[in-house]
Enzyme design. Structure first.
Site, short mmCIF file in Angstrom:
data_model
loop_
_atom_site.label_atom_id
_atom_site.label_comp_id
_atom_site.label_asym_id
_atom_site.label_seq_id
_atom_site.Cartn_x
_atom_site.Cartn_y
_atom_site.Cartn_z
N ASP A 12 0.87 -1.18 0.00
CA ASP A 12 0.00 0.00 0.00
C ASP A 12 0.90 1.22 0.00
OD1 ASP A 12 -2.29 -1.44 -0.21
OD2 ASP A 12 -3.06 -0.99 1.78
N HIS B 184 -8.35 -6.22 9.83
CA HIS B 184 -8.64 -7.11 8.70
C HIS B 184 -8.77 -8.57 9.10
CE1 HIS B 184 -7.00 -3.60 6.40
NE2 HIS B 184 -8.03 -3.91 5.64
N HIS C 98 -3.34 -1.34 9.81
CA HIS C 98 -2.65 -0.07 10.07
C HIS C 98 -2.30 0.03 11.55
CE1 HIS C 98 -4.70 1.80 6.28
NE2 HIS C 98 -3.99 0.71 6.02
#
Length: 344
Positions: free
Chosen positions: A87, A231, A259
């Site tokens: 990312d 997630h 994150h």
């Protein structure tokens, strides 16, 4: 095929030739994974590097603050390189090789002298939502000689080998979930047909791990395998990749995607699961329960990680956005030297 990348940056012409060769190699995953080599300097006793993920937001969401602290730690440790867990560019990757986001989120953010080293990067799911070939293009390396991004590859750093794995094609929902496909468009050039891509990639990773003679083996991917974060565990990687990690006695799996900063040690295999996905936007606030015996750190915020590896020890340190040390851990291995037995 092996390429040696040291601290001195290659000329744009040579860089272009090298990366074009590498791209032609990895366009067919059936061939051996591209291999880079990092040679330790004379008298160098440890390999030192930083890990950051989920960062590319044009300096926003405290990305610039994390970058500043990375520069300080990088100088103190005299790092050899930086690993990015994906990312790299939000929200939807790069639009092309001339997208100014490459400068706004990378070149002009990580400006500290200590960070002017090679960056070895994997792709994240957000990267696949843009022109994925742009991040793999040799043109970006002409713009900034630090940038090395391939789908999957190996970095041989003598005492440790890193196996960078493109985890995105494993995730079923990116290909079949109606809600996901309605919200996002993915660039799957070079990946389809998916089933054969995954099968061949697993074969290559397993073969490379079996053949590795390195003291330490570390696998790097974007997606989580074990996490208490937002997630959750990636079921496809649990089913397909973990058996390979266990059978080849991999020391650690490093990822981003969540994150946060996180350290989990699997009780069964002893594999260290290290999440460094706090490069910019963080603080999800939805931490899942986890076995306290396994979960050594969960920091729901921004930051990064450093690793120092010798023949016998791997020292892992997590830092927050202010550079404060959140967690340290040492993994120790017995030094195996040749033994000579004399018989009477």
């Amino acid at each position: 095929m092996t390429w040696c990348l040291n601290q001195s940056m290659l000329s744009p012409v040579i860089s272009t030739i090298i990366v074009l060769c590498l791209l032609s190699i990895h366009s067919s995953i059936a061939e051996n994974l591209p291999r880079f080599q990092h040679r330790l300097k004379a008298q160098q006793t440890s390999l030192n590097f930083l890990v950051v993920g989920d960062w590319g937001r044009k300096g926003n969401y405290n990305q610039s603050f994390v970058a500043h602290q990375m520069g300080i730690v990088g100088e103190n440790l005299n790092i050899d390189f930086v690993i990015s867990t994906g990312d790299n560019f939000y929200e939807d990757g790069l639009e092309g090789v001339d997208d100014p986001a490459f400068y706004d989120s990378f070149v002009n953010i990580y400006i500290a002298p200590s960070l002017q080293k090679i960056w070895y990067a994997v792709l994240g799911n957000h990267d696949y939502r843009g022109d994925v070939e742009a991040q793999l293009s040799p043109i970006l390396r002409q713009k900034d000689g630090r940038w090395v991004c391939l789908r999957s590859f190996i970095l041989d750093a003598e005492i440790v080998e890193f196996f960078f794995v493109d985890t995105n094609p494993f995730v079923e929902k990116y290909f079949t979930d109606p809600e996901e496909l309605e919200k996002h468009t993915y660039d799957w050039r070079g990946v389809l047909p998916r089933e054969s891509y995954i099968a061949e990639l697993l074969k290559e990773v397993d073969s490379a791990l079996v053949q590795s003679k390195a003291k330490w083996k570390i696998v790097v991917g974007h997606h989580t395998i074990k996490t208490a974060g937002h997630h959750g565990n990636t079921q496809e990687l649990e089913e397909l990749l973990i058996p390979i990690l266990k059978s080849n006695k991999v020391d650690a799996y490093i990822n981003g995607h969540d994150h946060c900063l996180e350290h989990i040690i699997d009780k069964e295999s002893g594999i260290q699961f290290l999440t460094s996905g706090g490069g910019s936007k963080a603080w999800r606030g939805d931490v899942k329960p986890w076995d306290e015996e396994e979960l050594k750190l969960y920091h729901d915020g921004q930051g990064f990680m450093s690793v120092q590896i010798t023949e016998t020890n791997a020292d892992i340190v997590f830092y927050d956005v202010f550079g404060k040390v959140l967690h340290t851990w040492r993994i120790t291995k017995e030094f195996k030297s040749h033994a000579y037995i004399q018989f009477a």
